[in-house]
Scaffold this motif. Sequence first.
Motif, PDB file in Angstrom:
ATOM      1  N   PRO A 190       2.881   2.479  12.193  1.00 15.23           N
ATOM      2  CA  PRO A 190       4.234   2.888  12.580  1.00 15.23           C
ATOM      3  C   PRO A 190       5.214   1.809  12.133  1.00 15.23           C
ATOM      4  N   GLU A 241       7.564  -3.686   6.643  1.00 14.72           N
ATOM      5  CA  GLU A 241       6.434  -3.729   7.578  1.00 14.72           C
ATOM      6  C   GLU A 241       5.953  -5.149   7.783  1.00 14.72           C
ATOM      7  N   GLU A 274      -6.949   2.549  17.687  1.00 15.86           N
ATOM      8  CA  GLU A 274      -6.002   3.068  16.701  1.00 15.86           C
ATOM      9  C   GLU A 274      -6.320   2.389  15.378  1.00 15.86           C
ATOM     10  N   GLN A 332      -4.547   5.844   9.665  1.00 13.62           N
ATOM     11  CA  GLN A 332      -3.198   6.356   9.435  1.00 13.62           C
ATOM     12  C   GLN A 332      -2.291   5.213   8.994  1.00 13.62           C
ATOM     13  N   TYR A 333      -1.110   5.561   8.521  1.00 17.71           N
ATOM     14  CA  TYR A 333      -0.162   4.525   8.140  1.00 17.71           C
ATOM     15  C   TYR A 333       0.405   3.888   9.399  1.00 17.71           C
ATOM     16  N   TYR A 393      -5.457   1.841  11.357  1.00 18.81           N
ATOM     17  CA  TYR A 393      -4.386   1.917  10.375  1.00 18.81           C
ATOM     18  C   TYR A 393      -4.886   1.461   9.010  1.00 18.81           C
TER      19      TYR A 393
END
Length: 170
Positions: A132, A25, A55, A129-130, A57
């Motif tokens: 992408p 990542e 969004e 969220q994790y 993360y």
Amino acid sequence: MEVFNMKNMLLLLITVVNILWSTAECREPVLHRVGGGKYTWAPNMNFTAWAMHEEFYVEDWLYFGFDKTRYSVLEVNRIDYNNCNDKNCIANITRGGRDVFNLTEARPYYFLSGRGYCFKGMKVAVQAQYPPPDPAPLAVTNASPSKSASHGLTVLFALLTSYAMLYLSS
């Protein structure tokens, strides 16, 4: 049948490390200004609409800008969020009126202001969220400097691996 020797073991190890390195990542954390603007945490704002267009993360940050003499930022559970209950907060992140909160887990987070301001709209829920996975290293275009540097290291590592494999196979 060929015996699995040290040379083959080294080739396998280099291949596995190369695959892991190239898929690592590279996303940098983002600072989200809750509500937008300089003073982001204020009554009569639609924080739900704001959150729907963002969004979130894991490892991102939330920035709350507000008048600390009037407002607060409390992390609460879902039930207390829905009922605007500020009595059982998980954490009071109010410090100086320009406060940040790190999203450390992939889960929903709920925040509200105490002293009755929650009933005036001062509450926000975000779902972290994790991130992408990044696109394949050779498909990177218009990357930020940190992603470009990471891409360069990946290409360099792939070249070194290729040279090592050629050397070991001879």
